[in-house]
Design a protein around this motif. Structure first.
Motif, PDB file in Angstrom:
ATOM      1  N   GLY A 192      12.944  43.967  31.072  1.00 10.72           N
ATOM      2  CA  GLY A 192      14.160  43.740  30.119  1.00 10.72           C
ATOM      3  C   GLY A 192      15.293  42.622  30.628  1.00 10.72           C
ATOM      4  N   LYS A 193      15.149  42.135  31.794  1.00 10.91           N
ATOM      5  CA  LYS A 193      16.093  41.239  32.566  1.00 10.91           C
ATOM      6  C   LYS A 193      15.433  40.111  33.112  1.00 10.91           C
ATOM      7  CE  LYS A 193      18.747  45.360  34.055  1.00 10.91           C
ATOM      8  NZ  LYS A 193      19.462  45.937  34.999  1.00 10.91           N
ATOM      9  N   THR A 194      14.558  40.047  33.916  1.00 10.92           N
ATOM     10  CA  THR A 194      13.828  38.845  34.837  1.00 10.92           C
ATOM     11  C   THR A 194      12.739  38.363  33.886  1.00 10.92           C
ATOM     12  OG1 THR A 194      14.310  40.080  36.811  1.00 10.92           O
ATOM     13  CG2 THR A 194      12.919  38.129  36.937  1.00 10.92           C
ATOM     14  N   ILE A 195      12.737  36.968  33.639  1.00  6.19           N
ATOM     15  CA  ILE A 195      11.960  36.210  32.947  1.00  6.19           C
ATOM     16  C   ILE A 195      10.797  35.684  34.073  1.00  6.19           C
ATOM     17  CG2 ILE A 195      11.044  34.240  31.406  1.00  6.19           C
ATOM     18  CD1 ILE A 195      14.130  34.336  30.261  1.00  6.19           C
ATOM     19  N   THR A 196       9.592  36.067  33.623  1.00  7.21           N
ATOM     20  CA  THR A 196       8.289  35.386  34.604  1.00  7.21           C
ATOM     21  C   THR A 196       7.528  34.887  33.773  1.00  7.21           C
ATOM     22  OG1 THR A 196       7.077  37.626  34.470  1.00  7.21           O
ATOM     23  CG2 THR A 196       8.714  37.601  36.210  1.00  7.21           C
ATOM     24  N   ILE A 197       6.466  33.995  34.299  1.00  7.59           N
ATOM     25  CA  ILE A 197       5.526  33.152  33.806  1.00  7.59           C
ATOM     26  C   ILE A 197       4.344  33.728  34.117  1.00  7.59           C
ATOM     27  CG2 ILE A 197       4.512  31.032  33.476  1.00  7.59           C
ATOM     28  CD1 ILE A 197       7.322  29.658  33.675  1.00  7.59           C
ATOM     29  N   GLU A 198       3.061  33.892  33.126  1.00  7.61           N
ATOM     30  CA  GLU A 198       1.975  34.322  33.223  1.00  7.61           C
ATOM     31  C   GLU A 198       1.065  33.460  32.899  1.00  7.61           C
ATOM     32  OE1 GLU A 198       1.053  37.923  31.382  1.00  7.61           O
ATOM     33  OE2 GLU A 198       2.317  39.190  32.927  1.00  7.61           O
ATOM     34  N   ASP A 199      -0.112  33.037  33.708  1.00  8.35           N
ATOM     35  CA  ASP A 199      -0.766  31.895  33.595  1.00  8.35           C
ATOM     36  C   ASP A 199      -2.224  32.357  34.058  1.00  8.35           C
ATOM     37  OD1 ASP A 199      -2.376  29.525  33.512  1.00  8.35           O
ATOM     38  OD2 ASP A 199      -0.809  28.326  34.392  1.00  8.35           O
ATOM     39  N   TRP A 200      -3.207  32.278  32.791  1.00 11.92           N
ATOM     40  CA  TRP A 200      -4.587  32.935  33.372  1.00 11.92           C
ATOM     41  C   TRP A 200      -5.692  31.971  32.835  1.00 11.92           C
ATOM     42  CZ3 TRP A 200      -1.600  35.106  29.383  1.00 11.92           C
ATOM     43  CH2 TRP A 200      -2.094  34.974  28.064  1.00 11.92           C
ATOM     44  N   THR A 201      -6.682  31.991  33.728  1.00 14.35           N
ATOM     45  CA  THR A 201      -8.003  31.355  33.549  1.00 14.35           C
ATOM     46  C   THR A 201      -8.886  32.015  32.429  1.00 14.35           C
ATOM     47  OG1 THR A 201      -8.956  31.862  35.511  1.00 14.35           O
ATOM     48  CG2 THR A 201      -7.501  29.944  35.690  1.00 14.35           C
ATOM     49  N   ALA A 202     -10.227  31.573  32.501  1.00 11.90           N
ATOM     50  CA  ALA A 202     -11.033  32.194  31.418  1.00 11.90           C
ATOM     51  C   ALA A 202     -12.089  33.246  32.211  1.00 11.90           C
ATOM     52  CB  ALA A 202     -11.772  31.130  30.673  1.00 11.90           C
ATOM     53  N   LYS A 203     -12.120  33.089  33.617  1.00 15.28           N
ATOM     54  CA  LYS A 203     -13.142  33.841  34.277  1.00 15.28           C
ATOM     55  C   LYS A 203     -12.344  35.024  34.924  1.00 15.28           C
ATOM     56  CE  LYS A 203     -16.158  30.320  34.435  1.00 15.28           C
ATOM     57  NZ  LYS A 203     -17.123  29.067  35.379  1.00 15.28           N
ATOM     58  N   ALA A 213       7.142  34.474  39.750  1.00  8.21           N
ATOM     59  CA  ALA A 213       8.480  34.368  39.556  1.00  8.21           C
ATOM     60  C   ALA A 213       9.207  32.972  39.177  1.00  8.21           C
ATOM     61  CB  ALA A 213       9.209  34.962  40.777  1.00  8.21           C
ATOM     62  N   THR A 214      10.449  32.902  38.532  1.00  9.85           N
ATOM     63  CA  THR A 214      10.933  31.812  38.302  1.00  9.85           C
ATOM     64  C   THR A 214      12.311  31.631  38.789  1.00  9.85           C
ATOM     65  OG1 THR A 214      11.385  32.313  35.890  1.00  9.85           O
ATOM     66  CG2 THR A 214       9.370  31.458  36.285  1.00  9.85           C
ATOM     67  N   ASP A 215      12.996  30.118  38.725  1.00 11.39           N
ATOM     68  CA  ASP A 215      14.369  29.916  38.961  1.00 11.39           C
ATOM     69  C   ASP A 215      14.996  29.915  37.836  1.00 11.39           C
ATOM     70  OD1 ASP A 215      13.564  27.528  37.985  1.00 11.39           O
ATOM     71  OD2 ASP A 215      13.484  26.556  40.150  1.00 11.39           O
ATOM     72  N   ASN A 216      16.321  29.608  38.047  1.00  7.70           N
ATOM     73  CA  ASN A 216      17.103  29.292  36.712  1.00  7.70           C
ATOM     74  C   ASN A 216      16.736  28.197  35.817  1.00  7.70           C
ATOM     75  OD1 ASN A 216      17.955  27.290  38.568  1.00  7.70           O
ATOM     76  ND2 ASN A 216      20.102  28.208  38.494  1.00  7.70           N
ATOM     77  N   GLN A 217      15.740  27.304  36.378  1.00  8.25           N
ATOM     78  CA  GLN A 217      15.447  26.283  35.486  1.00  8.25           C
ATOM     79  C   GLN A 217      13.915  26.414  34.835  1.00  8.25           C
ATOM     80  OE1 GLN A 217      17.408  23.523  34.981  1.00  8.25           O
ATOM     81  NE2 GLN A 217      18.899  24.586  35.966  1.00  8.25           N
ATOM     82  N   GLY A 218      13.443  27.670  34.989  1.00  8.72           N
ATOM     83  CA  GLY A 218      12.232  27.970  34.501  1.00  8.72           C
ATOM     84  C   GLY A 218      11.059  27.446  35.516  1.00  8.72           C
ATOM     85  N   ASN A 219      11.468  26.947  36.876  1.00 10.04           N
ATOM     86  CA  ASN A 219      10.341  26.504  37.722  1.00 10.04           C
ATOM     87  C   ASN A 219       9.777  27.637  38.147  1.00 10.04           C
ATOM     88  OD1 ASN A 219      10.857  23.707  37.283  1.00 10.04           O
ATOM     89  ND2 ASN A 219      12.695  24.066  38.421  1.00 10.04           N
ATOM     90  N   ARG A 220       8.252  27.540  38.515  1.00  8.82           N
ATOM     91  CA  ARG A 220       7.664  28.699  39.356  1.00  8.82           C
ATOM     92  C   ARG A 220       7.976  28.536  40.595  1.00  8.82           C
ATOM     93  NH1 ARG A 220       1.452  28.094  36.192  1.00  8.82           N
ATOM     94  NH2 ARG A 220       2.573  27.698  34.454  1.00  8.82           N
TER      95      ARG A 220
END
Length: 739
Positions: free
Chosen positions: A135-146, A155-162
């Motif tokens: 409900g607070k912290t924004i993260t990025i999920e990245d998955w492959t096919a296998k 985890a990300t910084d305040n610019q959306g960088n991983r």
């Protein structure tokens, strides 16, 4: 004059005339009014309860339409962008850069909208999204096919960088309803409600999803946006009705979605979330309503607005059930219940009050009949006092009712009039405050517009000055360049001819050791021996001088950049060196202070696409401020103290993330206080004495770096230790933005 004659007749005492009929009238009127009030109150309760439930249902309906339309609308926008090729989802193996860009795109949308997840699943099995599971912290999920462990949460910084990896887990698009349902439906839908017991908090979401296609209408996969259903409970609890009544949402199978009560719409079984059916709720109100609906042809039979009354724990409740649907497949029930005693308490109290007034009026009238006239006049006096108070400006006046119907009507009319006047004056006061706020807001806007106009005017003037100065410098450099090149080019020949002549003179002296007296006198007068030794040195010094002039001319031309296109690829080190050459007269040693040491820490930097003249202006402004700071610091120290701790300017260049140029200019001067650091880039702000600075240098530099080049200009300083300015600009720049 005759006196009128009145015949004598039987008369009743005034007390009987006033008291007995008045008592009968009071008793009958109060009893009738009490009875009618009670009956009308009961009818009003039903009408009021129905209106309250309808209004609450409308509020819930509007909120659901607004809240649940966001993910579907956002999905449509993103799907259209993918179809038109604006948003590259990278089917067939996107580069890491494209995936990071797509992740930042979803990260930005999470910042703008109240969602818990937004992402895509591709037909290749790959996918990517941004989430806010806690409900607070924004993260990025990245998955492959296998699988296994093919999905990574960053985890990300305040610019959306991983920044770092939080965890890894297994994910298979083709086995998850989040992916398979919209693909099978081939249209926008709401997927089945999804539940997960995360360590941070329970995760119960409704997922809006739709298939995505490319410009040739080929299926690429799907896109989904999740909303947290627990937030619906928070909204329901915020409704006014939730203090005495109950509002909850049901699916057509009787599963509880959200409620205004304290009970959660789920339970934990073996650490897993299991959604709660309404008939199993611990809330007796929800449980009894659900059972009633289930026994009345079931939940699915309700197709229109339904009202009924239900007795729960000996208390009667009004219940309203409204079906709620949308075009994407949601089919819920909105249930509103209100207890009858929430309305009847006041009516019962009014009935008791009416009965008490009736008996009280009888007793008082019987005992105090002699004071009936005074009793009749007293309400009129109260009206008079209230009128005088209102005339003096005190509008908050109400008059108590009495046992006389006519005076009651007059009192009620007066109270209504007083209320209307109070509301009118309140509205007038509110309008006055709003007008004052609007005037203040407009004044602020005009003030800001004037400041912006002044800033823009100063920037235009400064730009014109720099442009004229650049043209003047370029012209002067061009005019000096030709004669200097002529002198420099001929000095080699002059030096060669001079050497030949001096060799001839030496040869002549070698073979004619006894010259004529006149020649001997001329040799002594001209001091030929000194001339032979000094003339080559003089020519060498002249050559060094012309070399110095040529370097200065070249630096002036590089600094002005008027002989090149305004926007092109340049060697940034040339611009810095040219600026230092122009400022050499301020850097070299003086009688009152040693030389200011310049340390160059140049990295391997490719050519930079930029507005070279404007960047040179930025370097000039920062270096001049650094020299001013060092001179201000040196003014407070002795020559020996300066030699022990010499003044330094360090210039460092490097490439950041393969796409950005970073130039850091640091000095060990007096530094800048934290208070001034916050205003260092404001127009017309300067810490220099009056007449020495305009306050526009750093403001224009900030505009050149951020707006013209799409970069960043930051200031880091500690008072008494020094200041560092860091400039970051992209290596490749388009005229309308950074690539």
């Amino acid at each position: 004059m005759k006196t009128p004659y009145f015949s004598k007749s039987k008369a009743f005492p005034l007390q009987i005339v006033l008291v007995v009929p008045f008592l009968i009238q009071i008793f009958g009127a109060v009893s009738l009014v009490g009875y009618l009030s009670f009956k009308n109150g009961q009818r009003a309760v039903n009408d009021l309860a129905e209106q309250l439930m309808d209004r609450t249902s409308d509020v819930v309906d509007e909120h659901l339409k607004s809240y649940l339309s966001i993910p579907q609308t956002l999905n449509q926008i993103n799907a259209d962008a993918i179809r038109r090729g604006i948003l590259d989802v990278g089917v067939g193996g996107a580069s890491r850069r494209h995936r990071q860009t797509l992740g930042k795109y979803f990260w930005d949308q999470m910042q703008a909208y109240d969602l818990t997840f937004i992402g895509i699943g591709l037909t290749t099995g790959e996918g990517l999204g941004a989430a806010r599971y806690d409900g607070k912290t924004i993260t990025i999920e990245d998955w492959t096919a296998k699988p296994p462990n093919n999905s990574t949460n960053y985890a990300t910084d305040n610019q959306g960088n991983r920044t770092q990896v939080n965890n890894r887990f297994s994910w298979n698009n083709f086995s998850e309803s989040w992916y398979t349902q919209p693909i099978a439906a081939d249209k926008p839908i709401w997927a089945k409600i999804y539940t997960v017991n995360f360590p941070t908090a329970p995760y119960i979401v409704a997922s809006a999803s739709r298939p995505i296609y490319d410009s040739q209408n080929r299926l690429l996969g799907m896109i989904g946006s999740d909303i947290h259903l627990l937030k619906l409970s928070d909204f329901l609890r915020s409704l006014d009705i939730s203090q005495s009544g109950q509002v909850f949402l049901l699916e057509r199978d009787g599963t509880l979605i959200a409620s205004s009560g304290t009970e959660k719409p789920f339970t934990f079984v073996n650490q897993e979330i299991r959604r709660l059916r309404a008939i199993n709720s611990s809330d007796p109100m929800i449980q009894n309503i659900a059972r009633h609906l289930q026994t009345s042809n079931g939940f699915k039979s309700i197709t229109q607005d339904t009202d009924f009354q239900l007795e729960v724990q000996g208390k009667r409740h009004f219940v309203n059930v409204v079906p709620w649907r949308d075009k994407y497949g949601l089919d819920w029930l909105v249930v509103v219940s209100v207890p009858e005693n929430a309305f009847m308490a006041q009516i019962n109290a009014n009935t008791d009050t009416t009965i008490a007034l009736c008996f009280g009026a009888l007793v008082v009238a019987s005992v105090m009949g002699v004071f009936t006239s005074h009793w009749i006049v007293r309400p009129i006096l109260r009206l008079n006092w209230a009128s005088e108070a209102m005339a003096s400006g005190n509008l908050d006046q109400t008059v108590e009712t009495s046992g006389i119907q006519e005076l009651n009507t007059l009192s009620n009319s007066f109270n209504h009039m007083a209320g209307q006047l109070h509301e009118s004056f309140t509205a007038l006061e509110k309008s006055k405050e709003e007008l004052e706020d609007r005037v203040e807001e407009r004044t602020t806007e005009l003030k800001n517009a004037l400041e912006e106009l002044q800033r823009t005017q100063s920037q235009v003037i400064q730009s014109e000055k720099m442009s004229s100065l650049g043209q003047l410098v370029a012209g002067v450099a061009h005019e000096i360049n030709n004669p200097v090149n002529f002198i420099h080019g001929n000095l080699d020949y002059v030096q060669e001819y001079t050497q030949d002549l001096l060799a001839l003179v030496q040869l002549y002296q070698q073979y004619n050791s006894n010259p004529a007296p006149e020649i001997q006198i001329a040799i002594e007068d001209m001091d030929l021996e000194f001339l032979q030794g000094d003339l080559p040195k003089m020519l060498s010094s002249m050559k060094v001088g012309t070399d110095r002039i040529r370097q200065i001319v070249l630096s002036l031309r590089n600094f002005s950049r008027t002989d090149e296109a305004e926007f092109k690829s340049v060697d940034i080190h040339e611009g810095i060196d040219s600026t230092l050459m122009i400022l050499q007269h301020r850097l070299k040693a003086k009688p009152e202070q040693p030389e200011i040491e310049v340390i160059k820490d140049y990295g391997t930097v490719p050519l930079v696409e930029c507005y070279a003249g404007q960047l040179n202006q930025v370097f000039m402004n920062i270096l001049v401020n650094a020299i001013d700071a060092l001179e201000e610091s040196n003014a407070l120290r002795t020559y020996q103290e300066i030699e022990d701790n010499p003044s330094r300017i360090k210039i460092r260049t490097s490439v950041v993330n393969s796409t950005w140029l970073e130039v850091a200019i640091a000095d060990n001067g007096v530094g800048i206080s934290k208070e001034f650091q916050q205003r260092i880039f404001d127009p017309f702000f300067t810490t220099k004495p009056i007449g020495k600075g305009t306050g526009m240098g750093m403001s224009i530099s900030y505009q050149i770096v951020t707006e013209k080049h799409g970069g960043k200009l930051e200031c880091f300083s500690t008072a008494g230790e020094g200041t560092e300015f860091i400039i970051q600009v992209p290596l490749q720049l388009k005229v309308h933005g950074v690539v």
